[in-house]
Scaffold this active site. Structure first.
Site, PDB file in Angstrom:
ATOM      1  N   ARG A 197      45.623  31.554  29.525  1.00 25.12           N
ATOM      2  CA  ARG A 197      45.137  31.084  28.198  1.00 25.12           C
ATOM      3  C   ARG A 197      46.064  31.659  27.057  1.00 25.12           C
ATOM      4  NH1 ARG A 197      39.027  33.295  29.261  1.00 25.12           N
ATOM      5  NH2 ARG A 197      38.809  32.286  27.032  1.00 25.12           N
ATOM      6  N   LEU A 205      38.507  36.445  38.402  1.00 24.02           N
ATOM      7  CA  LEU A 205      38.587  35.271  37.708  1.00 24.02           C
ATOM      8  C   LEU A 205      37.722  35.501  36.552  1.00 24.02           C
ATOM      9  CD1 LEU A 205      38.442  32.096  39.886  1.00 24.02           C
ATOM     10  CD2 LEU A 205      40.519  32.962  38.684  1.00 24.02           C
ATOM     11  N   ASP A 206      38.196  34.820  35.166  1.00 22.47           N
ATOM     12  CA  ASP A 206      37.428  34.907  33.983  1.00 22.47           C
ATOM     13  C   ASP A 206      35.869  34.377  34.211  1.00 22.47           C
ATOM     14  OD1 ASP A 206      39.504  36.127  32.624  1.00 22.47           O
ATOM     15  OD2 ASP A 206      40.161  34.356  31.701  1.00 22.47           O
ATOM     16  N   ARG A 207      35.024  34.576  33.520  1.00 23.62           N
ATOM     17  CA  ARG A 207      33.669  34.041  33.762  1.00 23.62           C
ATOM     18  C   ARG A 207      33.743  32.501  33.710  1.00 23.62           C
ATOM     19  NH1 ARG A 207      28.348  35.682  30.413  1.00 23.62           N
ATOM     20  NH2 ARG A 207      26.818  34.168  31.316  1.00 23.62           N
TER      21      ARG A 207
END
Length: 336
Positions: free
Chosen positions: A259, A157-159
């Site tokens: 996103r 997952l993205d930060r």
């Protein structure tokens, strides 16, 4: 009598001394059955550059059952792997996660069995260290569970994205779950708050995505015909004034997929410092928003050896809930 010049002590910036380990004979256990030799060696020699690992294999210094092997040779349970002495630089003292962050991550575990951990990752925590970060989710879990021999990320997952992340506790489980991901047999559902009113006729975004680097080295993604095929399905959950709470289901698994697809549709995610413009970001901050409003809400998957799918859900954190409460309160005030 001629005086002898004083001996200089090494500069702190000089290279650290090298460490040379002796020959090791490692027996392949059942959990490593079928693994490629190069991947096995990378796990055994974590601090050794990949180029050196391939070099010692090519030179025949690595042996399987006393015979030469190729990097892509598949290991079998019971094989004896000879790992030669490797010169490596002495490692800097490792920065260990503190007990508080270990406790936070342990409290975030939503499912665990002998093969798998599933964690509700907080926003702001990377899944692994690197790029200036001393540690991430996987390093914290390894520090908290020193007796667990194997812990590896199944996916990422993205930060700044919160939510469910799977961590394998056995190599066999890692292989199974990653194959399930490749075969699209694992369903991921995200909840996201986007800017503006999502149009009723847009149920999916099917646009190719291309990764590229900014002049400062930061990685970004854009819709581009030269990119990889990408598909995200969207469904409206709740409309607010100026925002919409959405369910997003990525069919493919590209970097920043939700996103970029949301931004391409004209409705970037609230709090997105990469794909939301300054005016939108300023308005969201004025509302009280403090984080990227993207949360990996649910996972549906099969456990190794099971034909029955299970579904896990992760609640929103306080910062996510607070934004939704503010929007609901504002909606209620205007309706009175």
């Amino acid at each position: 009598m001629t005086s002898r010049p004083a001996r200089r002590s090494p500069s702190p910036s000089s290279s650290r001394p090298s460490v040379r380990q002796g020959v090791r004979l490692v027996s392949v256990d059942a959990d490593n059955d079928g693994q490629r030799l190069d991947n096995f060696l990378m796990a055994q020699l974590r601090d050794v550059p990949r180029s050196i690992i391939y070099r010692i294999v090519r030179k025949g210094e690595v042996r399987i059952n006393k015979g030469r092997a190729r990097p892509d040779t598949r290991l079998r349970a019971g094989d004896q792997v000879r790992i030669p002495p490797v010169v490596r630089k002495e490692q800097k003292p490792e920065v260990r996660p503190g007990s508080r962050v270990q406790s936070v991550m342990e409290d975030a575990v939503v499912f665990e069995n002998d093969e798998l951990l599933v964690v509700n990752k907080p926003s702001g925590i990377a899944v692994h260290g690197g790029s200036g970060l001393s540690f991430g989710l996987i390093e914290v879990l390894r520090a908290a569970r020193p007796a667990t021999r194997f812990l590896e990320l199944v996916h990422r997952l993205d930060r700044d994205t919160s939510g469910l992340v799977m961590i394998a506790k056995k190599r066999s489980a890692l292989r199974f779950l990653q194959d399930e991901l490749r075969q699209k047999r694992i369903t991921k559902v995200y909840h996201t708050l986007v800017v503006g009113g999502w149009p009723a006729g847009v149920a999916q975004v099917d646009e190719p995505l291309l990764r590229y680097d900014m002049p400062n080295g930061e990685r970004r993604v854009r819709v581009d015909a030269a990119g990889k095929a990408s598909l995200t399905r969207f469904r409206v959950l709740q409309a607010y004034q100026g925002y919409t709470l959405m369910e997003a289901s990525p069919v493919t698994g590209r970097t920043h997929q939700i996103r970029v697809h949301a931004a391409f549709a004209g409705h970037p995610i609230a709090g997105d410092d990469k794909y939301l413009d300054d005016a939108g970001q300023k308005a969201f901050r004025a509302l009280g928003g403090q984080r990227l409003m993207l949360h990996a809400r649910a996972l549906t998957f099969r456990l190794p050896g099971s034909e029955t799918p299970m579904t896990l859900e992760a609640p929103y954190d306080e910062a996510y809930q607070r934004v939704l409460r503010l929007l609901e309160a504002r909606q209620l005030e205007q309706s009175e």
